[in-house]
Design an enzyme around this catalytic site. Structure first.
Site, PDB file in Angstrom:
ATOM      1  CD  GLU A  42      -5.667  -6.245  -0.980  1.00  0.00           C
ATOM      2  OE1 GLU A  42      -4.531  -6.388  -1.458  1.00  0.00           O
ATOM      3  OE2 GLU A  42      -6.340  -5.222  -1.141  1.00  0.00           O
ATOM      4  CD  GLU A  64      -6.502  -2.098   2.213  1.00  0.00           C
ATOM      5  OE1 GLU A  64      -6.013  -1.828   1.089  1.00  0.00           O
ATOM      6  OE2 GLU A  64      -6.011  -2.938   2.984  1.00  0.00           O
TER       7      GLU A  64
HETATM    8  C1  BGP Z   1      -3.847  -2.968  -0.890  1.00  0.00           C
HETATM    9  C2  BGP Z   1      -3.110  -3.437   0.334  1.00  0.00           C
HETATM   10  C3  BGP Z   1      -2.507  -2.348   1.160  1.00  0.00           C
HETATM   11  C4  BGP Z   1      -2.030  -1.127   0.400  1.00  0.00           C
HETATM   12  C5  BGP Z   1      -2.945  -0.752  -0.752  1.00  0.00           C
HETATM   13  C6  BGP Z   1      -2.403   0.293  -1.692  1.00  0.00           C
HETATM   14  O1  BGP Z   1      -3.836  -3.954  -1.848  1.00  0.00           O
HETATM   15  O2  BGP Z   1      -3.950  -4.192   1.191  1.00  0.00           O
HETATM   16  O3  BGP Z   1      -1.534  -2.942   1.945  1.00  0.00           O
HETATM   17  O4  BGP Z   1      -0.706  -1.183   0.125  1.00  0.00           O
HETATM   18  O5  BGP Z   1      -3.277  -1.878  -1.520  1.00  0.00           O
HETATM   19  O6  BGP Z   1      -1.632  -0.273  -2.703  1.00  0.00           O
HETATM   20  P1  BGP Z   1      -0.149   0.140  -2.994  1.00  0.00           P
HETATM   21  O7  BGP Z   1       0.490   0.317  -1.663  1.00  0.00           O
HETATM   22  O8  BGP Z   1       0.453  -0.972  -3.758  1.00  0.00           O
HETATM   23  O9  BGP Z   1      -0.213   1.395  -3.794  1.00  0.00           O
END
Ligand code: BGP
Length: 461
Positions: A166, A364
């Site tokens: 990302e 993800e």
């Molecule tokens: C994505 C990232 C992860 C993870 C996930 C969940 O954007 O790649 O690192 O953190 O989001 O989001 P958050 O942790 O902000 O709830």
């Protein structure tokens, strides 16, 4: 109906070094920007919980990999911490880090789990940030040397590499929205950061190919599909700009080897183009990936900005569109993100139709829930039926895309053990496995058993 996936479908999950390893100040690791930011501004982090120990993967990875095996994983992504491997960013390799990553990779392979290794997950070494971070071409070159070091050290066993996770997040969060360090708000600087991230990606790709190592190299992008509020021309224009700035700004260079003309024209007209060098265009053209990882959490809904005139100067992305909360949308209230399962299908169809059906996988997808202890049942496990529903409903749309010819090779959940999140720390839990932060005990949730069974059967009814 049976939702059956291919025998070689990738079932697994993703994490990142800074969110799972812990040991942030041990065994020679230097600070990254999150370690540093927590030191100077702990109040920016939920309940003032910082990244120092996260989920203790550094100490417990061997047992955790056995858990991964129990969870039916055939693949697993994590990242290498640049500040652990090369503490001064661009010099000596830290032997303790090499030993750790070697042991990690070997342990995964010993369990029949293919490691997917990412090189950068928001975690700029502080010393590199102090030299300008992604605003500096010298840092871009240092990153390329770091990437080459990783390929040389681990490429005999790792065949699935990713340059960035990302990359637009550090741009938006760090240089536009005051959400991540260095908390700059400046569109022109943000554009330089984005452009240099693409150059860094392309240099890593070229280092990988020059070494002639086995395997593939890719990048992981968060592709939120963009939907206009209505069919009106104004809303359509807004959606076009949002998509251009927030999806295509990375998707096009890494899959087509060039930026969209519309984007270049928009930036030129507003005096926002970054400085370029003559060799950049060829470098970017050669940086086309072998595979794309797609992170999908939520759609992006936009509408025309009130009072927008095409002739208005653009000083921030949101001069061109406004975000739109669709009435009646399904939402995960803990994270505040809309749940729209079909978005995953729409992305895969877009990749099929407009991006040459490039090989891809869902790298993800997941659901962060606060207060999961309330769902702990008599057996002591979290009864997270909501997470099972979330995963299954996304997998149905993935299956639909596959039946229409998508080149999607797998599905990775975020994440396997509840992990630390950038600003939310442990507020929202995403794991298939619950982490008790006091005891560091791991307990498989109901979703973990469901996921394992689904992976073993390559599908579900
Ligand atoms: C994505 C990232 C992860 C993870 C996930 C969940 O954007 O790649 O690192 O953190 O989001 O989001 P958050 O942790 O902000 O709830």
């Amino acid at each position: 109906m049976k939702y059956q996936f291919a025998d070689d479908f990738w079932w697994g999950s993703a994490t990142s070094a800074p969110q799972s390893e812990g040991a942030a100040a041990r065994d020679g690791k230097s600070q990254n920007i999150f370690d540093y930011w927590y030191e100077i501004a702990p109040e920016r982090f939920h309940h003032q919980v910082g990244p120092s120990e996260t989920s203790t993967f550094y100490d417990n990875f061997q047992q955790d990999i056995l858990l991964l095996k129990n969870l039916g994983h055939n693949t697993f992504r994590t990242s290498i911490s640049w500040s652990r491997l090369i503490p001064d960013g661009d010099g000596e390799v830290n032997p303790k880090a090499v030993a750790f990553y070697n042991a990690l990779i070997d342990s995964l392979l010993a369990q029949g789990i293919t490691p997917f290794i990412n090189l950068y997950h928001f975690d700029m070494p502080l010393c590199m940030q102090q030299q300008g971070g992604w605003e500096s071409r010298a840092v871009v070159d240092a990153y390329a040397r770091y990437a080459k070091t990783c390929f040389s050290l681990f490429g005999d066993r790792v065949s699935h590499w990713f340059t960035f996770n990302e990359p637009i997040v550090p741009v938006e969060a760090g240089y536009l929205n005051d959400l991540h360090y260095p908390c700059v708000i400046d569109f022109k600087r943000a554009i330089t950061v984005a452009y240099h991230s693409v150059l860094a990606h392309a240099k890593a790709v070229s280092e990988f190919r020059a070494l002639g190592n086995q395997g593939s190299i890719g990048i992981i992008l968060n592709l939120s599909p963009t939907y206009p509020r209505s069919d009106s021309q104004e809303d359509g224009v807004a959606a076009h700009y949002a998509d251009l700035l927030l999806n295509k700004s990375f998707l096009d260079p890494v899959t087509k080897g060039r930026y969209p003309d519309d984007l270049v024209n928009l930036l030129r007209a507003n005096d926002l183009l970054p400085l370029t060098a003559p060799e950049d265009a060829q470098l970017i053209a050669d940086g086309v990936v072998d595979i794309l990882g797609v992170n999908y959490y939520q759609p992006r809904r936009v509408k025309a900005k009130e009072g927008y005139q095409a002739s208005d100067p653009v000083t921030m992305p949101e001069d061109l569109f406004s975000y739109y909360a669709m009435p009646g949308r399904k939402i995960n209230p803990h994270r505040g993100w809309e749940i729209y399962e079909k978005g995953l299908y729409d992305i895969l169809m877009d990749l099929k139709e407009n991006y040459g059906n490039i090989p891809c996988y869902i790298s993800e997808n997941g659901m962060g829930v606060e207060g999961e202890e309330a769902f702990i049942g008599a057996s002591g496990r979290v009864e997270d039926d909501y997470r099972i529903d979330f995963i299954r409903d996304h997998l149905k749309w993935l299956h639909q895309a596959l039946s229409e010819g998508s080149n999607c090779k797998g599905y990775h959940l975020w994440t396997f053990i509840d992990c630390w999140s950038w600003l939310n720390a442990y507020k929202n839990r995403y794991g298939l496995v619950r982490l008790d932060r006091e005891s560091q005990q791991r307990t498989i949730k109901k979703s973990g058993y469901w996921f394992a069974e689904t992976a073993r059967q390559n599908g579900f009814d």
